[in-house]
Write a protein that holds these residues in place. Sequence first.
Motif, PDB file in Angstrom:
ATOM      1  N   ASN A  26      12.600  -3.197  -9.449  1.00  0.00           N
ATOM      2  CA  ASN A  26      11.475  -3.732  -8.685  1.00  0.00           C
ATOM      3  C   ASN A  26      10.695  -2.642  -7.974  1.00  0.00           C
ATOM      4  OD1 ASN A  26      11.439  -6.841  -8.719  1.00  0.00           O
ATOM      5  ND2 ASN A  26      13.599  -6.375  -8.436  1.00  0.00           N
ATOM      6  N   TYR A  27      11.388  -1.778  -7.226  1.00  0.00           N
ATOM      7  CA  TYR A  27      10.691  -0.702  -6.545  1.00  0.00           C
ATOM      8  C   TYR A  27      10.051   0.262  -7.548  1.00  0.00           C
ATOM      9  CZ  TYR A  27      12.086  -1.584  -1.681  1.00  0.00           C
ATOM     10  OH  TYR A  27      12.232  -2.100  -0.415  1.00  0.00           O
ATOM     11  N   ALA A  28      10.760   0.525  -8.652  1.00  0.00           N
ATOM     12  CA  ALA A  28      10.202   1.426  -9.659  1.00  0.00           C
ATOM     13  C   ALA A  28       8.883   0.874 -10.203  1.00  0.00           C
ATOM     14  CB  ALA A  28      11.199   1.619 -10.791  1.00  0.00           C
ATOM     15  N   LEU A  29       8.821  -0.435 -10.412  1.00  0.00           N
ATOM     16  CA  LEU A  29       7.576  -1.049 -10.876  1.00  0.00           C
ATOM     17  C   LEU A  29       6.517  -1.045  -9.781  1.00  0.00           C
ATOM     18  CD1 LEU A  29       9.038  -4.022 -12.940  1.00  0.00           C
ATOM     19  CD2 LEU A  29       7.825  -2.019 -13.840  1.00  0.00           C
ATOM     20  N   MET A  30       6.931  -1.341  -8.536  1.00  0.00           N
ATOM     21  CA  MET A  30       5.968  -1.295  -7.432  1.00  0.00           C
ATOM     22  C   MET A  30       5.337   0.085  -7.305  1.00  0.00           C
ATOM     23  SD  MET A  30       7.870  -3.375  -4.365  1.00  0.00           S
ATOM     24  CE  MET A  30       8.782  -4.857  -4.692  1.00  0.00           C
ATOM     25  N   ASP A  31       6.139   1.127  -7.531  1.00  0.00           N
ATOM     26  CA  ASP A  31       5.636   2.492  -7.397  1.00  0.00           C
ATOM     27  C   ASP A  31       4.540   2.808  -8.408  1.00  0.00           C
ATOM     28  OD1 ASP A  31       7.289   3.090  -5.265  1.00  0.00           O
ATOM     29  OD2 ASP A  31       8.827   4.075  -6.482  1.00  0.00           O
ATOM     30  N   LEU A  32       4.427   2.022  -9.481  1.00  0.00           N
ATOM     31  CA  LEU A  32       3.370   2.223 -10.463  1.00  0.00           C
ATOM     32  C   LEU A  32       2.055   1.585 -10.046  1.00  0.00           C
ATOM     33  CD1 LEU A  32       5.330   1.523 -13.795  1.00  0.00           C
ATOM     34  CD2 LEU A  32       4.963   3.722 -12.648  1.00  0.00           C
ATOM     35  N   GLU A  36       5.201  -0.441   2.121  1.00  0.00           N
ATOM     36  CA  GLU A  36       6.093  -0.190   3.256  1.00  0.00           C
ATOM     37  C   GLU A  36       5.504   0.872   4.164  1.00  0.00           C
ATOM     38  OE1 GLU A  36      10.243  -1.557   1.064  1.00  0.00           O
ATOM     39  OE2 GLU A  36       9.892   0.581   1.426  1.00  0.00           O
ATOM     40  N   THR A  37       5.869   0.814   5.424  1.00  0.00           N
ATOM     41  CA  THR A  37       5.178   1.603   6.444  1.00  0.00           C
ATOM     42  C   THR A  37       5.406   3.102   6.320  1.00  0.00           C
ATOM     43  OG1 THR A  37       7.064   1.164   7.923  1.00  0.00           O
ATOM     44  CG2 THR A  37       5.154  -0.283   8.126  1.00  0.00           C
ATOM     45  N   TRP A  38       6.450   3.536   5.629  1.00  0.00           N
ATOM     46  CA  TRP A  38       6.740   4.961   5.511  1.00  0.00           C
ATOM     47  C   TRP A  38       5.900   5.659   4.449  1.00  0.00           C
ATOM     48  CZ3 TRP A  38       8.389   6.952   0.860  1.00  0.00           C
ATOM     49  CH2 TRP A  38       8.806   6.018  -0.096  1.00  0.00           C
ATOM     50  N   GLU A  39       5.295   4.880   3.547  1.00  0.00           N
ATOM     51  CA  GLU A  39       4.628   5.475   2.392  1.00  0.00           C
ATOM     52  C   GLU A  39       3.339   6.196   2.784  1.00  0.00           C
ATOM     53  OE1 GLU A  39       5.266   3.082  -1.591  1.00  0.00           O
ATOM     54  OE2 GLU A  39       4.649   1.723   0.002  1.00  0.00           O
ATOM     55  N   ASP A  40       3.057   7.262   2.052  1.00  0.00           N
ATOM     56  CA  ASP A  40       1.808   8.005   2.207  1.00  0.00           C
ATOM     57  C   ASP A  40       0.750   7.315   1.360  1.00  0.00           C
ATOM     58  OD1 ASP A  40      -0.276   9.762   2.363  1.00  0.00           O
ATOM     59  OD2 ASP A  40       0.786  11.485   1.498  1.00  0.00           O
TER      60      ASP A  40
END
Length: 246
Positions: A188-194, A201-205
């Motif tokens: 799921n996260y791997a797909l979201m990263d695309l 999420e609040t930490w992301e640049d």
Amino acid sequence: MAESASPSLPNVVERATFQGELDTLREREKAHTREGSAIAAARRRLPMVEVDATLRLTGPDGSVTLLDAFEGRRQLIAYYFMWHHDHGAAEQCEGCTFYTNQVTELAYLQSRDITYAVLCQGPYEQSRRYRDFMGWTMPWYSAQDSAKDLLAGRQVGMFHVVCYVRDGDRVFETYWTTGRGVEAMDNNYALMDLTVYGRQETWEDSPNGWPQQWPVDSANLRVDGRPTSQWSRLTAGRSDDLDAKP
């Protein structure tokens, strides 16, 4: 020329400009893939440490050993599932639920002589009922009585992925990871990263104006007070009573 879009969207450009930017990024992606392969090669060259093959687990047939959990295969990948003692299903670990829910097809691992199993850090009967409520079918054991030995020098009560290899009746630990290392189990996260908004999420640049409504705490894996994936199980009529009689 770039066309200005809404503050929460990228600029709109012609196809050739888009492809040029993507080609530049692709070189970084390829370098990242190559570095991942190099790290995996280094991982394969790590030394190993012997583990007591007779450490006890509890499974569907009662007390068994760590060696038994290999099911005759050469390697074992164990996920150490956190357990919140004396809590109901809604209060169980949302992170462990998230990751465990994504390991559904074991045939490919087994075809490479690898067994995957969950070693729960809670009691067998309650945790097995949680597995059944979630509809998981992977091998499931309680490691409650041996967790301190199996996770020697590490934090018991934290989720871990641990890899083992056996040589006859001897068992060796070859690798372990925790924290974001367990994202190897995730899709799921791997797909979201695309996607353009990523994990939100609040930490992301991310650029200003991008949605980032998910703090990095239990809330990002829960909906209405439960681990997110539990709701579909309740809708399907499954019982989440962990104290029910077997």
